[in-house]
Design a protein around this motif. Structure first.
Motif, short mmCIF file in Angstrom:
data_model
loop_
_atom_site.label_atom_id
_atom_site.label_comp_id
_atom_site.label_asym_id
_atom_site.label_seq_id
_atom_site.Cartn_x
_atom_site.Cartn_y
_atom_site.Cartn_z
N PHE A 13 -3.82 3.23 -81.18
CA PHE A 13 -4.57 3.25 -79.92
C PHE A 13 -4.74 1.84 -79.36
O PHE A 13 -4.58 1.62 -78.15
CB PHE A 13 -5.94 3.89 -80.15
N LEU A 14 -5.01 0.86 -80.22
CA LEU A 14 -5.16 -0.51 -79.74
C LEU A 14 -3.86 -1.05 -79.18
O LEU A 14 -3.87 -1.82 -78.21
CB LEU A 14 -5.66 -1.42 -80.88
N ALA A 15 -2.75 -0.67 -79.78
CA ALA A 15 -1.45 -1.10 -79.24
C ALA A 15 -1.24 -0.54 -77.84
O ALA A 15 -0.75 -1.23 -76.94
CB ALA A 15 -0.32 -0.67 -80.17
N VAL A 16 -1.61 0.73 -77.64
CA VAL A 16 -1.50 1.32 -76.31
C VAL A 16 -2.49 0.67 -75.34
O VAL A 16 -2.16 0.37 -74.19
CB VAL A 16 -1.73 2.85 -76.37
N ALA A 17 -3.70 0.42 -75.83
CA ALA A 17 -4.72 -0.19 -74.97
C ALA A 17 -4.31 -1.59 -74.52
O ALA A 17 -4.65 -2.02 -73.41
CB ALA A 17 -6.06 -0.24 -75.70
N SER A 18 -3.60 -2.32 -75.37
CA SER A 18 -3.21 -3.69 -75.03
C SER A 18 -2.02 -3.73 -74.10
O SER A 18 -1.89 -4.65 -73.28
CB SER A 18 -2.91 -4.49 -76.29
N THR A 19 -1.11 -2.75 -74.21
CA THR A 19 0.10 -2.76 -73.38
C THR A 19 0.02 -1.83 -72.18
O THR A 19 0.76 -2.00 -71.21
CB THR A 19 1.32 -2.34 -74.22
N LEU A 20 -0.87 -0.80 -72.27
CA LEU A 20 -0.94 0.27 -71.28
C LEU A 20 0.43 0.89 -71.07
O LEU A 20 0.82 1.25 -69.95
CB LEU A 20 -1.51 -0.26 -69.95
N ASN A 21 1.15 1.02 -72.19
CA ASN A 21 2.51 1.55 -72.13
C ASN A 21 2.86 2.13 -73.49
O ASN A 21 2.87 1.41 -74.49
CB ASN A 21 3.49 0.43 -71.75
N PHE A 22 3.16 3.45 -73.55
CA PHE A 22 3.45 4.10 -74.82
C PHE A 22 4.74 3.58 -75.43
O PHE A 22 4.85 3.43 -76.66
CB PHE A 22 3.52 5.62 -74.63
N THR A 23 5.73 3.29 -74.61
CA THR A 23 7.01 2.80 -75.13
C THR A 23 6.85 1.43 -75.76
O THR A 23 7.35 1.17 -76.87
CB THR A 23 8.06 2.75 -74.01
N GLN A 24 6.15 0.52 -75.07
CA GLN A 24 5.94 -0.82 -75.62
C GLN A 24 5.09 -0.77 -76.88
O GLN A 24 5.33 -1.52 -77.84
CB GLN A 24 5.28 -1.72 -74.58
N GLY A 64 6.77 -0.33 -84.39
CA GLY A 64 7.94 0.09 -85.13
C GLY A 64 7.96 1.56 -85.44
O GLY A 64 8.48 1.99 -86.49
N ILE A 65 7.38 2.38 -84.56
CA ILE A 65 7.37 3.83 -84.74
C ILE A 65 7.90 4.49 -83.47
O ILE A 65 8.15 3.81 -82.47
CB ILE A 65 5.96 4.37 -85.07
N SER A 66 8.07 5.81 -83.51
CA SER A 66 8.60 6.50 -82.34
C SER A 66 7.51 6.72 -81.30
O SER A 66 6.31 6.75 -81.61
CB SER A 66 9.18 7.86 -82.76
N GLN A 67 7.94 6.92 -80.04
CA GLN A 67 6.96 7.19 -78.98
C GLN A 67 6.22 8.51 -79.21
O GLN A 67 5.01 8.58 -78.97
CB GLN A 67 7.66 7.19 -77.62
#
Length: 293
Positions: A16-27, A33-36
């Motif tokens: 969730f923090l990775a999504v919150a920082s990028t605002l992008n599921f792909t990034q 290092g996991i799948s979307q």
């Protein structure tokens, strides 16, 4: 009847923090290092555990809800304590030296708090900080004088691990005007500099003339000159201090494009402390408006 407390899986919190920082599921997937689909599944399970919607998403835009903003803060605290406990009970507390370099404008916002928390979590790591321009940091990294650098790179030339993408803007005092028939007064770093290269390129491409009214080695010099009203400068939009402003399109200056904030590591350095600090930085949004000194 006793109702149990929700349990928040640390794996889901990190995703969730990775999504919150990028605002992008792909990034976010690339960072982790996991799948979307795994990213989507982790976020969905965290929302189910919280009983709240944390993200608003459509085909183009991802934004945090109010509950998502709250969860991001809780997640950072939970993961920090979780990692500290894991280090304590597994006897894996890291030791040694970590030579970290940061571009000086990137050191204006959340980075000091991140480094303070990292030192508290890993007190046996001797953290050495270098703050200077991106090109200088890259040279020192290549010379094996640094272990990890937090720098700015052009999106089509990025070689580091992307923390976030930002927009470059012209900044100046509120109300700044630029006459179309006069050279643009330019505040810039000395070469080499990513922002200097960008400013001179777009001005040349648009046929605009310029004069350098301030040339400095440090971000404080750029900001002091801008606050004195002696010209305009190039800056990442998320880091513009509150007493300056991104100049509107009506001023007539050419678009500057985007810039990537990236982490680049030294392959000759110890992996564990480098990855620990990398994870700490990736868990931050690096988008808060910088305070005026």
């Amino acid at each position: 009847m006793t109702v149990g407390w929700p349990v928040f899986d640390p794996v889901h919190l990190r995703t969730f923090l990775a999504v919150a920082s990028t605002l992008n599921f792909t990034q976010a997937a690339q960072q982790l290092g996991i799948s979307q689909p795994s990213v989507s599944q982790h976020v969905r399970r965290l929302e189910e555990a919280a009983g709240r919607q944390l993200l608003l998403r459509d085909t183009r835009v991802v934004t945090l809800t109010d509950n998502g903003e709250a969860m991001a803060g809780f997640a950072r605290s939970i993961l920090a304590v979780h990692d500290e406990a894991a280090s304590y009970f597994t006897g894996t507390a890291m030791r040694g030296r970590l030579r970290f370099g940061a571009a000086d404008d990137l050191a204006l916002a959340q980075l000091p708090a991140v480094l303070r928390a990292f030192r508290q979590l890993h007190p046996r790591i001797n953290l050495e900080l270098t703050v200077t321009q991106t090109r200088t940091l890259m040279r020192r990294l290549e010379a094996n004088q640094l272990d990890l650098v937090f720098i700015k790179e052009f999106p089509d030339e990025t070689v580091g691990r992307v923390v976030r993408r930002d927009r470059l803007v012209w900044i100046g005092l509120p109300g700044t005007q630029v006459r179309p028939d006069e050279p643009i007064p330019l505040i810039t770093y000395t070469a080499p500099s990513v922002s200097r290269v960008t400013a001179l390129r777009v001005l040349a491409e648009s046929g605009r003339s310029w004069k350098i009214t301030c040339k400095t080695l440090e971000v404080n010099g750029v900001l002091a000159a801008a606050r004195a009203g002696i010209g305009v400068a190039v800056f990442p939009s998320s880091l513009v201090p509150a007493d300056l402003q991104a100049l509107p399109a009506s001023v007539g200056l050419p678009e500057l494009g985007d810039i990537d904030f990236t982490l680049l590591s030294n392959p000759r350095s110890p992996v564990e402390p480098v990855e620990a600090l990398t994870s700490a930085i990736l868990g931050q949004p690096f988008a808060a408006r910088a305070a005026a000194p």
